[in-house]
Design an enzyme around this catalytic site. Structure first.
Site, mmCIF file in Angstrom:
data_model
loop_
_atom_site.group_PDB
_atom_site.id
_atom_site.type_symbol
_atom_site.label_atom_id
_atom_site.label_comp_id
_atom_site.label_asym_id
_atom_site.label_seq_id
_atom_site.Cartn_x
_atom_site.Cartn_y
_atom_site.Cartn_z
ATOM 1 N N GLN A 1 0.816 -1.227 -0.094
ATOM 2 C CA GLN A 1 0.188 0.092 0.031
ATOM 3 C C GLN A 1 0.920 1.256 0.092
ATOM 4 O OE1 GLN A 1 -1.894 0.616 3.908
ATOM 5 N NE2 GLN A 1 -3.676 1.920 2.783
ATOM 6 N N GLY A 2 0.776 1.878 -0.984
ATOM 7 C CA GLY A 2 1.656 3.280 -1.148
ATOM 8 C C GLY A 2 0.860 4.549 -0.869
ATOM 9 N N TYR A 3 0.622 4.719 0.155
ATOM 10 C CA TYR A 3 -0.414 5.930 0.776
ATOM 11 C C TYR A 3 0.476 6.947 1.309
ATOM 12 C CZ TYR A 3 -4.991 4.143 0.149
ATOM 13 O OH TYR A 3 -6.509 3.654 -0.367
ATOM 14 N N SER A 4 1.041 6.510 2.679
ATOM 15 C CA SER A 4 1.806 7.583 3.612
ATOM 16 C C SER A 4 3.114 8.231 2.567
ATOM 17 C CB SER A 4 2.295 6.808 4.715
ATOM 18 O OG SER A 4 1.245 6.296 5.050
ATOM 19 N N SER B 1 4.433 -1.273 4.242
ATOM 20 C CA SER B 1 4.739 -2.532 4.750
ATOM 21 C C SER B 1 4.855 -3.538 3.596
ATOM 22 C CB SER B 1 3.397 -2.924 5.600
ATOM 23 O OG SER B 1 3.198 -1.913 6.723
ATOM 24 N N GLU C 1 -9.560 -1.282 5.736
ATOM 25 C CA GLU C 1 -8.240 -1.788 6.177
ATOM 26 C C GLU C 1 -8.356 -1.402 7.707
ATOM 27 O OE1 GLU C 1 -5.123 1.077 5.477
ATOM 28 O OE2 GLU C 1 -3.608 0.228 6.714
ATOM 29 N N GLU D 1 -6.423 9.121 17.374
ATOM 30 C CA GLU D 1 -6.638 10.583 17.354
ATOM 31 C C GLU D 1 -7.476 10.616 15.997
ATOM 32 O OE1 GLU D 1 -3.686 9.555 18.068
ATOM 33 O OE2 GLU D 1 -3.471 10.048 20.179
HETATM 34 C C1 LIG Z 1 2.838 -0.639 11.731
HETATM 35 C C2 LIG Z 1 2.939 0.192 10.644
HETATM 36 C C3 LIG Z 1 2.417 -0.117 9.157
HETATM 37 C C4 LIG Z 1 2.110 0.747 8.318
HETATM 38 N N1 LIG Z 1 2.021 0.314 6.879
HETATM 39 C C5 LIG Z 1 1.751 1.296 6.062
HETATM 40 C C6 LIG Z 1 1.640 1.070 4.673
HETATM 41 O O1 LIG Z 1 1.501 -0.135 4.357
HETATM 42 N N2 LIG Z 1 1.505 1.887 3.972
HETATM 43 C C7 LIG Z 1 1.272 3.194 4.016
HETATM 44 O O2 LIG Z 1 1.040 3.902 3.037
HETATM 45 N N3 LIG Z 1 1.325 3.640 5.282
HETATM 46 C C8 LIG Z 1 1.637 2.567 6.224
HETATM 47 N N4 LIG Z 1 1.785 3.219 7.704
HETATM 48 C C9 LIG Z 1 1.787 4.668 8.081
HETATM 49 C C10 LIG Z 1 0.612 5.159 8.733
HETATM 50 O O3 LIG Z 1 -0.703 5.150 7.959
HETATM 51 C C11 LIG Z 1 0.926 6.450 9.236
HETATM 52 O O4 LIG Z 1 1.902 6.359 10.372
HETATM 53 C C12 LIG Z 1 -0.159 6.983 9.930
HETATM 54 O O5 LIG Z 1 -1.330 7.579 9.002
HETATM 55 C C13 LIG Z 1 0.062 8.429 10.866
HETATM 56 O O6 LIG Z 1 0.729 9.223 10.123
HETATM 57 P P1 LIG Z 1 2.257 9.929 10.468
HETATM 58 O O7 LIG Z 1 3.238 8.743 10.871
HETATM 59 O O8 LIG Z 1 2.820 10.629 9.422
HETATM 60 O O9 LIG Z 1 1.838 10.462 11.556
HETATM 61 P P2 LIG Z 1 1.381 12.135 11.766
HETATM 62 O O10 LIG Z 1 0.119 12.298 10.839
HETATM 63 O O11 LIG Z 1 2.454 13.060 11.785
HETATM 64 O O12 LIG Z 1 0.977 12.256 13.252
HETATM 65 C C14 LIG Z 1 1.800 12.357 14.507
HETATM 66 C C15 LIG Z 1 0.835 12.493 15.678
HETATM 67 O O13 LIG Z 1 -0.189 13.699 15.463
HETATM 68 C C16 LIG Z 1 -1.411 13.295 15.821
HETATM 69 N N5 LIG Z 1 -2.407 13.959 15.051
HETATM 70 C C17 LIG Z 1 -2.252 14.176 13.689
HETATM 71 N N6 LIG Z 1 -3.088 14.991 13.004
HETATM 72 C C18 LIG Z 1 -4.368 15.067 14.162
HETATM 73 C C19 LIG Z 1 -5.460 15.508 14.205
HETATM 74 N N7 LIG Z 1 -6.078 16.242 12.931
HETATM 75 N N8 LIG Z 1 -6.332 15.490 15.136
HETATM 76 C C20 LIG Z 1 -5.533 14.877 16.510
HETATM 77 N N9 LIG Z 1 -4.229 14.281 16.333
HETATM 78 C C21 LIG Z 1 -3.422 14.554 15.052
HETATM 79 C C22 LIG Z 1 -1.633 11.635 15.404
HETATM 80 O O14 LIG Z 1 -2.555 10.989 16.000
HETATM 81 C C23 LIG Z 1 -0.102 11.219 15.897
HETATM 82 O O15 LIG Z 1 -0.291 10.982 17.086
HETATM 83 C C24 LIG Z 1 2.157 2.097 8.748
HETATM 84 C C25 LIG Z 1 2.547 2.641 9.767
HETATM 85 C C26 LIG Z 1 2.511 1.629 10.894
HETATM 86 C C27 LIG Z 1 2.761 2.076 12.338
#
Ligand SMILES: Cc1cc2nc3c(=O)[nH]c(=O)nc-3n(C[C@H](O)[C@H](O)[C@H](O)COP(=O)(O)OP(=O)(O)OC[C@H]3O[C@@H](n4cnc5c(N)ncnc54)[C@H](O)[C@@H]3O)c2cc1C
Length: 400
Positions: free
Chosen positions: A131-134, A166, A255, A384
C-alpha cells in the site's frame, strides 16, 4: 434440515477431507501467515496444498463473487465456514493486502476487466500487494500527498516517495495514491493507480524497527513509466482519474475493520488469564493477587463485549460489504484494547516478559508482540484520527 445446516454439514465434511492435519494447529501470529505472491516460499507442502484446495473452492475469499475467484457465499454461510474452520483449528489459507484492502476497492470501483484481471489472481495468492499511501509529509493529513503522476500520452510518468510501505520489498504490485492534477483542490486531483513493483525506477529501502525487524520500507518512484492499460482494457487507474480520494477512503474502511478485528494482531495467542495461570500459578484454583485478577477480568470482559459488537456489526452489514465509517470504531477500540491486553501480559511477565531471545521466551515472543501492538493504533490512521472520524461521521458533532 435448513439450507444453512445442510451447508454446515457439507462444509464440515469437506474440511475434514481437505484440510491437512498440519494446518489444523490453530497457529496464529505473523510468522505462520501464508502471504502468497510471486516470491512466496511455502513453509511446507501442507501449506501449499491447503492454499490450492481452498482457492479452488473460492474459500480464500468466500464472500467475493464466483466470477472473480470467490466462493459467492452469503454472510451467514461465511460465518458457518469460519466457525467450522475454528472448530478444527484450521489456519487461514491466505492473508494479503489484496484480500483485505485492494479487493474490496476493486469490487466497488473497478471495471469488469480490472476485476477479471486482478481479483482471481489475488484469490489464488499469486500477487502480493503493498500500500503506497503515506509520504514523509503526508500521514494523518494524507490528502497533502505530493507523489506526482503526469499524463505522457501513451503512459503515465510517476515521481515521488512513499514511506512506511509494509512489505514493499516482498511485494509484486503496489496500489498508490498519486497527484494527477496539482492545480485542483487538495482532495481532488488525486488518483488511485496500480503499479508493478518490477517496473524500472521503483526501488525500496527497508526501515529497521524497535523489534529489530524491517517489515516496512521507504518506496521510491524515479521516472517510473506506468502503461495506461496493464492489459487490453485493464486501466492502471482505478475509478475516475482525479477521484482517487473516494477509492482511498473506501479502502481505508476495510483496512481499519481488518486491523481492529484481528488482522493487526488483536486476539492472537493466549489471553492474559491463561498466561497468568501458567506464568504465576494458581492458589486454590485462582490467582492470589486480587488486583491482578481484577485487571485481567476487565480486559477479558472488554474483549468479549468487543467480540459481540463485531458480531452485531457483521449482522448489520451485507455479505462482502464493509462497516463504512463504523470501521473507525472497530479500529479505535480493537487496537487500544489489544495494547491494554499486552500491557497486562507484560505486567504478569515481569522482568521475564522483557526477555528478547532464548528458548524460554520463544525468542522474545511476548516482548516483540507487545512492541508490535504499539503500531496497531498508528497504522491505517491513528487513534486520534479515528476519534475525529467518529465525532464527525457517526456522532455528527460540530467541527471544533
Ligand atoms: C505498523 C505500521 C504499518 C504501516 N503500514 C503502512 C503501509 O503499508 N502503507 C502506508 O502508506 N502507510 C503505512 N503506515 C503509515 C501510517 O498510515 C501512518 O503512520 C499514520 O497514518 C500516521 O501518520 P504519521 O506517521 O505521518 O503521523 P502524523 O500524521 O505526523 O501524526 C503524528 C501525531 O499527531 C496526531 N495527529 C495528527 N493529526 C491530528 C489531528 N487532526 N487531530 C488529532 N491528532 C492528530 C496523530 O494522531 C499522531 O499522534 C504504517 C504505520 C505503521 C505504524
Amino acid at each position: 434440515m435448513s439450507d444453512l445446516e445442510t451447508f454446515r454439514a457439507e462444509t464440515r465434511n469437506w474440511l475434514e477431507e481437505n484440510c491437512p492435519r498440519e494446518m489444523r494447529d490453530g497457529a496464529g501470529g505473523e510468522e505462520n501467515i501464508c502471504w502468497g505472491g510471486r516470491r512466496w516460499t511455502f513453509q511446507s507442502d501442507a501449506q501449499k496444498i491447503w492454499l490450492g484446495r481452498m482457492a479452488a473452492k473460492g474459500w480464500t475469499v468466500p464472500a467475493w463473487p464466483k466470477d472473480y475467484g470467490g466462493g459467492g457465499l452469503s454472510t451467514d454461510e461465511v460465518r458457518v465456514l469460519k466457525a467450522e474452520m475454528r472448530r478444527i483449528g484450521a489456519r487461514s489459507p491466505l492473508e494479503s493486502f489484496g484480500i483485505w484492502m485492494l479487493g474490496p476497492a476493486l469490487l466497488k470501483y473497478g471495471t469488469h476487466e480490472q476485476k477479471l484481471h486482478f481479483l482471481p489472481a489475488i484469490a489464488r495468492g499469486e500477487i502480493r500487494w503493498c500500500q503506497g499511501y503515506s509520504e514523509p509529509n503526508a500521514g494523518s493529513d494524507l490528502a497533502s500527498l505530493q507523489c506526482k503522476c503526469e499524463d505522457k500520452g501513451d503512459h503515465f510518468l510517476v515521481n515521488g516517495q512513499k514511506i512506511w510501505t509494509s512489505y514493499a520489498d516482498q511485494s509484486d504490485w503496489i496500489f498508490v495514491l498519486v497527484r494527477t492534477d496539482p492545480k485542483a483542490a487538495k482532495h481532488l486531483g488525486i488518483s488511485f493507480i496500480l503499479i508493478d513493483m518490477a517496473a524500472e525506477g521503483v526501488s525500496t529501502k527497508p526501515i529497521k524497527l524497535i523489534s529489530g525487524k524491517s517489515p516496512f520500507c521507504e518506496t521510491f518512484f524515479d521516472d517510473v513509466k506506468v502503461p495506461k492499460d496493464h492489459a487490453p482494457g485493464v486501466s492502471a487507474i482505478v475509478g475516475e482519474a482525479g477521484r482517487g480520494w473516494d477509492v482511498a477512503k473506501y479502502l481505508l474502511t476495510h483496512e481499519r475493520e481488518m486491523i481492529g478485528t484481528g488482522g493487526g494482531g488483536a486476539f492472537v495467542g493466549r489471553g492474559p488469564g491463561e498466561f497468568a495461570a501458567q506464568a504465576i500459578g494458581l492458589e486454590n484454583g485462582r490467582l492470589a493477587d486480587p488486583m491482578l485478577r481484577a485487571k485481567i477480568a476487565q480486559v477479558e470482559i472488554d474483549g468479549w463485549a468487543f467480540l459481540l459488537t463485531m458480531e452485531r456489526m457483521k449482522d448489520e452489514a451485507k455479505a462482502g460489504q464493509g462497516a463504512g465509517a463504523k470501521s473507525s470504531m472497530l479500529k479505535y477500540y480493537g487496537t487500544e484494547l489489544n495494547k491494554r491486553r499486552f500491557e497486562a501480559m507484560m505486567d504478569i511477565g515481569g522482568s521475564d516478559g522483557l526477555e528478547w531471545e532464548g528458548e524460554r521466551s520463544e525468542d522474545g515472543k511476548l516482548a516483540k508482540s507487545w512492541l508490535r501492538t504499539k503500531g496497531n493504533s498508528i497504522e491505517g490512521g491513528t487513534s486520534e484520527v479515528q476519534l475525529n472520524i467518529i465525532a464527525k461521521r457517526i456522532l455528527e458533532l460540530p467541527e471544533a
